[in-house]
Write an enzyme that holds these catalytic residues in place. Structure first.
Site, PDB file in Angstrom:
ATOM      1  N   LYS A   1      21.188 -17.003  37.248  1.00 52.30           N
ATOM      2  CA  LYS A   1      21.626 -17.427  35.907  1.00 52.30           C
ATOM      3  C   LYS A   1      21.501 -18.928  35.688  1.00 52.30           C
ATOM      4  O   LYS A   1      21.155 -19.365  34.585  1.00 52.30           O
ATOM      5  CB  LYS A   1      23.063 -16.991  35.683  1.00 52.30           C
ATOM      6  CG  LYS A   1      23.256 -15.516  35.594  1.00 52.30           C
ATOM      7  CD  LYS A   1      24.696 -15.272  35.232  1.00 52.30           C
ATOM      8  CE  LYS A   1      25.036 -13.816  35.200  1.00 52.30           C
ATOM      9  NZ  LYS A   1      26.417 -13.629  34.747  1.00 52.30           N
TER      10      LYS A   1
ATOM     11  N   GLU B   1      30.476 -23.535  32.621  1.00 54.84           N
ATOM     12  CA  GLU B   1      30.200 -23.553  31.179  1.00 54.84           C
ATOM     13  C   GLU B   1      31.487 -23.823  30.432  1.00 54.84           C
ATOM     14  O   GLU B   1      32.577 -23.556  30.937  1.00 54.84           O
ATOM     15  CB  GLU B   1      29.731 -22.148  30.726  1.00 54.84           C
ATOM     16  CG  GLU B   1      28.291 -21.873  30.910  1.00 54.84           C
ATOM     17  CD  GLU B   1      27.893 -20.463  30.500  1.00 54.84           C
ATOM     18  OE1 GLU B   1      28.756 -19.647  30.118  1.00 54.84           O
ATOM     19  OE2 GLU B   1      26.696 -20.187  30.592  1.00 54.84           O
TER      20      GLU B   1
ATOM     21  N   HIS C   1      35.457  -8.577  30.933  1.00 59.71           N
ATOM     22  CA  HIS C   1      34.074  -9.036  30.739  1.00 59.71           C
ATOM     23  C   HIS C   1      33.059  -7.911  30.881  1.00 59.71           C
ATOM     24  O   HIS C   1      31.874  -8.160  31.082  1.00 59.71           O
ATOM     25  CB  HIS C   1      33.712 -10.164  31.730  1.00 59.71           C
ATOM     26  CG  HIS C   1      34.651 -11.316  31.648  1.00 59.71           C
ATOM     27  ND1 HIS C   1      34.893 -12.008  30.492  1.00 59.71           N
ATOM     28  CD2 HIS C   1      35.427 -11.899  32.589  1.00 59.71           C
ATOM     29  CE1 HIS C   1      35.778 -12.957  30.723  1.00 59.71           C
ATOM     30  NE2 HIS C   1      36.129 -12.917  31.978  1.00 59.71           N
TER      31      HIS C   1
ATOM     32  N   ARG D   1      15.721  -5.514  32.335  1.00 60.14           N
ATOM     33  CA  ARG D   1      15.702  -4.054  32.584  1.00 60.14           C
ATOM     34  C   ARG D   1      16.214  -3.356  31.334  1.00 60.14           C
ATOM     35  O   ARG D   1      16.613  -4.023  30.375  1.00 60.14           O
ATOM     36  CB  ARG D   1      16.660  -3.742  33.734  1.00 60.14           C
ATOM     37  CG  ARG D   1      18.027  -4.356  33.438  1.00 60.14           C
ATOM     38  CD  ARG D   1      19.115  -3.891  34.356  1.00 60.14           C
ATOM     39  NE  ARG D   1      20.293  -4.716  34.252  1.00 60.14           N
ATOM     40  CZ  ARG D   1      21.225  -4.624  33.335  1.00 60.14           C
ATOM     41  NH1 ARG D   1      21.105  -3.740  32.365  1.00 60.14           N
ATOM     42  NH2 ARG D   1      22.281  -5.410  33.330  1.00 60.14           N
TER      43      ARG D   1
HETATM   44  P1  ADP Z   1      27.627 -10.525  33.543  1.00 57.19           P
HETATM   45  O1  ADP Z   1      26.207 -10.808  33.907  1.00 57.19           O
HETATM   46  O2  ADP Z   1      28.519 -10.383  34.712  1.00 57.19           O
HETATM   47  O3  ADP Z   1      27.752  -9.424  32.535  1.00 57.19           O
HETATM   48  P2  ADP Z   1      27.763 -12.547  31.475  1.00 57.19           P
HETATM   49  O4  ADP Z   1      27.336 -13.932  31.743  1.00 57.19           O
HETATM   50  O5  ADP Z   1      26.826 -11.657  30.708  1.00 57.19           O
HETATM   51  O6  ADP Z   1      28.150 -11.841  32.842  1.00 57.19           O
HETATM   52  O7  ADP Z   1      29.153 -12.550  30.728  1.00 57.19           O
HETATM   53  C1  ADP Z   1      29.904 -11.371  30.517  1.00 57.19           C
HETATM   54  C2  ADP Z   1      30.975 -11.632  29.469  1.00 57.19           C
HETATM   55  O8  ADP Z   1      31.849 -12.681  29.907  1.00 57.19           O
HETATM   56  C3  ADP Z   1      30.454 -12.108  28.120  1.00 57.19           C
HETATM   57  O9  ADP Z   1      30.035 -11.064  27.299  1.00 57.19           O
HETATM   58  C4  ADP Z   1      31.663 -12.821  27.572  1.00 57.19           C
HETATM   59  O10 ADP Z   1      32.614 -11.924  27.039  1.00 57.19           O
HETATM   60  C5  ADP Z   1      32.270 -13.457  28.810  1.00 57.19           C
HETATM   61  N1  ADP Z   1      31.761 -14.837  28.951  1.00 57.19           N
HETATM   62  C6  ADP Z   1      30.777 -15.273  29.749  1.00 57.19           C
HETATM   63  N2  ADP Z   1      30.574 -16.602  29.605  1.00 57.19           N
HETATM   64  C7  ADP Z   1      31.460 -17.024  28.700  1.00 57.19           C
HETATM   65  C8  ADP Z   1      31.758 -18.295  28.088  1.00 57.19           C
HETATM   66  N3  ADP Z   1      31.096 -19.382  28.437  1.00 57.19           N
HETATM   67  N4  ADP Z   1      32.746 -18.344  27.166  1.00 57.19           N
HETATM   68  C9  ADP Z   1      33.423 -17.230  26.811  1.00 57.19           C
HETATM   69  N5  ADP Z   1      33.215 -16.017  27.336  1.00 57.19           N
HETATM   70  C10 ADP Z   1      32.238 -15.903  28.254  1.00 57.19           C
END
Ligand code: ADP
Length: 472
Positions: free
Chosen positions: A137, A221, A256, A313
């Site tokens: 990532k 972040e 999440h 994917r």
């Molecule tokens: P994964 O790959 O584990 O699914 P993601 O990076 O896609 O992780 O994030 C999953 C969820 O976590 C997002 O949909 C959001 O709800 C929350 N999230 C991730 N990063 C942030 C952020 N910077 N601020 C707020 N919520 C976040």
């Protein structure tokens, strides 16, 4: 005298434009509903299928409905569905030309793709270089930054020490989120509100990432308080054609992890939709993307959106896009991998009506603890606009070993109100006995004024669960 009724042999003429199957035989390196989903697509295209299965899945539907099946090891995924030599051997023994990885397991494993290539097996997905670039990532963010895609403000790459974490947080501004670079499935994330708690959370995030992903690299972040998760489905072929299939709204999440997905999103205007989707195509183009992929964004209250990650994917929630666009994403994946051109252009893609998907997990709906066991009674809803993607059947045993998602209930309507009404009556006629499921929770959400009005963010489930706790 009654005339004997003669049976006529009905010769069914071939469909006028029946296409040549893109492959003769495809192996599906997965289990459960997605393995079955791929088998269905293969059947429609006239492709022979090979199921692989662990000892725990001997009686699974994907095994039953495939043309051939190969047992690849005992229940633990590491010994079966993640066992690369076994999966490859199964493909070689059966003469499968291609492997569809589904989602999870080996689907984003660049090394696996390289092994497939070395063995002359077509991997149904992008190449290992793209998977590597987007799978990490922190690196994906750097690639996207270079391509001019708006990013969530955060650290410049990995954060290697507590001091660095503190300095980054100071610059980003609290709250911040520490995320595992190799993370996935909502795991390996820690939200931090101030400098006092950061050192400990930073270390927990790293050690958790090490255990879960074998890689303790983390990045940081800005943590958005009430964002919406909006993602864009991308499809590209080997000739540089890249199109988007519109967006999905995935803000109803717990820990999440997505629980409910919709297409289109009620949170965005047509103007914003066009901008987000164009940005997603630009992101995909920047890495020379092909096959199916998803670009995930977070949208803030001001309407600004930020790239979060790309999944290389097919997604769990792909059916909502299929329902509103009429495009069969899995069949398209197979065609693309076989070197065919996309069968549609951007101008052909229209989001018509509205689709909602509820993920039905075998879990206690209020505590979210897994609930494996035997299905003692089962009824799937049907009727207009309802689709059920599942590998469950009466008497099936849900093993404790794998993901608890056992069915996806998808409702389509001419508009959101009709889709919601169909989802409500589908949930009312869904019967799953023997294990607890999240269906009753979904039923409650469908009646909640916030959900009905569309006024929710990724935080909403937390508040809703607290409401439910207070009621009980
Ligand atoms: P994964 O790959 O584990 O699914 P993601 O990076 O896609 O992780 O994030 C999953 C969820 O976590 C997002 O949909 C959001 O709800 C929350 N999230 C991730 N990063 C942030 C952020 N910077 N601020 C707020 N919520 C976040």
């Amino acid at each position: 005298m009654t005339a004997a009724i003669k049976r006529k042999t009905l010769k069914v003429p071939a469909a006028p434009h029946a296409e040549e199957p893109p492959f003769k035989k495809v192996l599906i390196a997965n289990r459960g509903e997605i393995a079955l989903r791929v088998i269905l697509a293969c059947k429609e295209l006239g492709i022979q299928t090979v199921a692989v299965y662990s000892e725990a899945d001997r009686n699974s539907l994907h095994v039953r409905f495939a043309d051939e099946e190969v047992c690849i090891g005992p229940a633990p995924s590491a010994k079966s569905y993640l066992n690369i030599p076994q999966v490859i051997a199964a493909a070689e023994v059966t003469g499968a030309e291609a492997i569809h990885p589904g989602y999870g397991f080996l689907s984003e494993n660049a090394y696996f793709v390289e092994v497939c290539q070395a063995c002359g097996i077509n991997f149904i997905g992008p190449n290992p270089e793209i998977i590597r670039k987007m799978g990490n990532k922190a690196q994906a963010k750097a690639t996207m930054q270079a391509a001019g895609i708006p990013l969530m403000p955060g650290s410049d790459g990995l954060v290697e020490t507590v001091d660095e974490a503190l300095a980054n947080a100071e610059q980003i501004g609290y709250p911040v989120i520490v995320k595992a670079s190799a993370g996935g499935g909502g795991r390996g994330m820690r939200i931090c509100n101030n400098a006092e708690e950061l050192p400990e959370l930073y270390h927990t995030a790293r050690s958790e990432a090490k255990i879960a992903f074998g890689d303790d690299a983390v990045y940081m972040e800005k943590y958005l308080l009430e964002p919406r998760h909006i993602e864009v489905q991308i499809m590209g072929d080997l000739y540089g054609n890249i199109v988007h299939l519109g967006e999905r709204e995935c803000s109803i999440q717990r820990r999440h992890q997505k629980l409910i997905e919709e297409s289109p999103s009620g949170a965005i205007t047509q103007e914003l939709r066009e901008r987000i989707c164009a940005m997603a195509v630009k992101a995909a183009r920047a890495v020379g993307y092909y096959n199916a992929g998803t670009i995930e964004f977070l949208l803030d209250k001001r309407g600004d959106f930020f790239f979060m990650e790309m999944n290389t994917r097919v997604q769990v929630e792909h059916p909502v896009t299929e329902m509103v666009t009429g495009i069969d994403i899995v069949k398209e994946q197979l065609r693309i991998a076989a070197g065919q051109r996309l069968t549609f252009t951007q101008a052909d893609v229209v989001q018509r009506g509205h689709a909602i998907e509820c993920r039905i997990n075998a879990e206690d709906p209020w505590k979210f603890t897994p609930c494996p066991g035997r299905i003692t009674a089962l009824n799937f809803p049907g009727g207009p606009g309802i689709r059920v993607d599942t590998a469950m059947y009466q008497d099936a045993v849900i093993p404790p070993t794998y993901d608890s998602m056992v069915a996806k209930l998808i409702a389509y309507g001419n508009n959101r109100t009709e889709a919601l009404a169909r989802m409500r009556r589908a949930l009312d006629t869904l019967v799953i006995e023997g294990v607890k499921t999240t269906a009753p929770l979904h039923r409650k959400i469908m009646d909640h004024p916030d959900f009905i009005s569309g006024g929710f963010s990724t935080k909403w489930m937390e508040t809703f669960m607290a409401e439910l706790d207070a009621e009980r």
